[in-house]
Design a protein around this motif. Structure first.
Motif, PDB file in Angstrom:
ATOM      1  N   PHE A   8      -8.104  -3.521  -0.073  1.00  0.00           N
ATOM      2  CA  PHE A   8      -7.623  -4.886   0.100  1.00  0.00           C
ATOM      3  C   PHE A   8      -6.150  -4.837   0.479  1.00  0.00           C
ATOM      4  N   LEU A   9      -5.771  -5.539   1.543  1.00  0.00           N
ATOM      5  CA  LEU A   9      -4.370  -5.711   1.877  1.00  0.00           C
ATOM      6  C   LEU A   9      -3.976  -7.126   1.489  1.00  0.00           C
ATOM      7  N   HIS A  10      -3.038  -7.242   0.561  1.00  0.00           N
ATOM      8  CA  HIS A  10      -2.673  -8.536   0.000  1.00  0.00           C
ATOM      9  C   HIS A  10      -1.272  -8.923   0.423  1.00  0.00           C
ATOM     10  N   ILE A  11      -1.153 -10.113   1.055  1.00  0.00           N
ATOM     11  CA  ILE A  11       0.139 -10.682   1.393  1.00  0.00           C
ATOM     12  C   ILE A  11       0.183 -12.127   0.908  1.00  0.00           C
ATOM     13  N   ASP A  26      -3.811  -0.555   7.667  1.00  0.00           N
ATOM     14  CA  ASP A  26      -5.245  -0.813   7.784  1.00  0.00           C
ATOM     15  C   ASP A  26      -5.836  -1.150   6.420  1.00  0.00           C
ATOM     16  N   ALA A  27      -6.900  -1.930   6.426  1.00  0.00           N
ATOM     17  CA  ALA A  27      -7.637  -2.279   5.202  1.00  0.00           C
ATOM     18  C   ALA A  27      -8.983  -2.860   5.602  1.00  0.00           C
ATOM     19  N   ASP A  28      -9.866  -2.935   4.637  1.00  0.00           N
ATOM     20  CA  ASP A  28     -11.178  -3.549   4.879  1.00  0.00           C
ATOM     21  C   ASP A  28     -11.084  -5.068   4.889  1.00  0.00           C
ATOM     22  N   ILE A  29     -10.257  -5.611   3.995  1.00  0.00           N
ATOM     23  CA  ILE A  29     -10.138  -7.068   3.851  1.00  0.00           C
ATOM     24  C   ILE A  29      -8.670  -7.435   3.698  1.00  0.00           C
ATOM     25  N   LEU A  30      -8.207  -8.370   4.519  1.00  0.00           N
ATOM     26  CA  LEU A  30      -6.844  -8.899   4.425  1.00  0.00           C
ATOM     27  C   LEU A  30      -6.888 -10.252   3.732  1.00  0.00           C
ATOM     28  N   GLN A 170       8.928 -11.375  -8.353  1.00  0.00           N
ATOM     29  CA  GLN A 170       8.018 -10.546  -9.147  1.00  0.00           C
ATOM     30  C   GLN A 170       6.958  -9.851  -8.302  1.00  0.00           C
ATOM     31  N   HIS A 171       7.276  -9.617  -7.031  1.00  0.00           N
ATOM     32  CA  HIS A 171       6.352  -8.875  -6.164  1.00  0.00           C
ATOM     33  C   HIS A 171       5.962  -7.546  -6.812  1.00  0.00           C
ATOM     34  N   GLY A 172       4.665  -7.242  -6.777  1.00  0.00           N
ATOM     35  CA  GLY A 172       4.218  -5.977  -7.335  1.00  0.00           C
ATOM     36  C   GLY A 172       2.766  -6.030  -7.789  1.00  0.00           C
ATOM     37  N   VAL A 173       2.316  -4.929  -8.379  1.00  0.00           N
ATOM     38  CA  VAL A 173       0.940  -4.791  -8.855  1.00  0.00           C
ATOM     39  C   VAL A 173       0.969  -4.319 -10.304  1.00  0.00           C
ATOM     40  N   LYS A 174       0.098  -4.907 -11.109  1.00  0.00           N
ATOM     41  CA  LYS A 174       0.039  -4.548 -12.526  1.00  0.00           C
ATOM     42  C   LYS A 174      -1.417  -4.544 -12.977  1.00  0.00           C
ATOM     43  N   GLU A 175      -1.792  -3.521 -13.702  1.00  0.00           N
ATOM     44  CA  GLU A 175      -3.147  -3.455 -14.256  1.00  0.00           C
ATOM     45  C   GLU A 175      -3.094  -3.815 -15.731  1.00  0.00           C
ATOM     46  N   ASN A 198       0.921  -5.413  -0.477  1.00  0.00           N
ATOM     47  CA  ASN A 198       0.231  -4.643  -1.511  1.00  0.00           C
ATOM     48  C   ASN A 198      -1.115  -4.155  -0.981  1.00  0.00           C
ATOM     49  N   LEU A 199      -1.321  -2.865  -1.026  1.00  0.00           N
ATOM     50  CA  LEU A 199      -2.591  -2.262  -0.617  1.00  0.00           C
ATOM     51  C   LEU A 199      -3.289  -1.759  -1.875  1.00  0.00           C
ATOM     52  N   ILE A 200      -4.469  -2.307  -2.145  1.00  0.00           N
ATOM     53  CA  ILE A 200      -5.166  -2.043  -3.407  1.00  0.00           C
ATOM     54  C   ILE A 200      -6.575  -1.576  -3.106  1.00  0.00           C
ATOM     55  N   GLU A 201      -6.977  -0.523  -3.758  1.00  0.00           N
ATOM     56  CA  GLU A 201      -8.337  -0.011  -3.591  1.00  0.00           C
ATOM     57  C   GLU A 201      -9.106  -0.164  -4.891  1.00  0.00           C
TER      58      GLU A 201
END
Length: 202
Positions: A8-11, A26-30, A170-175, A198-201
């Protein structure tokens, strides 16, 4: 969820600067989680949608943020078949269940936004909102700007992925537990520079 991994490419929060994003990975889903305009004009929205539809991704999804006021109550026709506008609605792509909740101020100043969050289906895999959940990538100027109602709903449905924006700082990724949270704000806090998407798999 499918057994094969998905990229997933997240903007989010591009604020009419989308055409400056010339080297997206590149990504499967934008996915764009809102505030694609700056002033909420129809001209800005049309320019964004033309750009978004032309991007070479297999699937593309977008929702509205609080800046995108011109689309409140609108039905968007003529999008390519692989482009999905979600407005308190969902779509299934390759077995993944997406659901999108916009952030229109008309809803936020009434009880409609609370009802919108309550209506998110319990089987949602990927939740897309513009507003963050309370306490997660939502802190700015000594305040948490996220929604407590949204956080409560997320704890109930436990989506695999929650994508949002709104708080540029607060741009970023958190699990956190079963959910990956992504604040995809592209413009930085003073609108002078760009954050990386953010590119997330999963």
């Amino acid at each position: 969820m499918p057994t094969n991994s998905i990229n997933f490419l997240h903007i989010s929060d591009t604020h009419s600067q989308h055409r400056q994003l010339t080297q997206l990975p590149d990504a499967d889903i934008l996915i764009h989680s809102g505030d694609f305009t700056m002033n909420g004009s129809e001209q800005e929205a049309i320019d964004f949608m033309n750009w978004f539809c032309d991007l070479p991704y297999p699937h593309k999804i977008f929702i509205c943020g609080n800046h995108d006021a011109c689309l409140y109550g609108s039905k968007i026709d003529g999008l390519d078949k692989n482009v999905h506008y979600l407005c308190n609605s969902g779509v299934v792509i390759d077995g993944v269940k997406f659901y999108g909740v916009p952030m229109f101020m008309e809803d936020c100043i009434s009880d409609r936004q609370s009802r919108n969050y309550a209506a998110v289906p319990t089987n949602t895999d990927v939740l897309i909102t513009h507003c963050p959940p309370y306490g997660i990538l939502d802190f700015d100027d000594e305040l948490n700007y996220g929604s407590t109602e949204l956080l409560a709903r997320i704890k109930e449905i436990k989506p695999r992925l929650h994508l949002f924006g709104h708080i540029h700082k607060q741009h970023g990724v958190k699990e956190d537990g079963p959910t990956i949270f992504s604040n995809g704000s592209i413009m930085n806090e003073d609108y002078t520079n760009f954050n990386l998407p953010n590119l997330i798999e999963i």
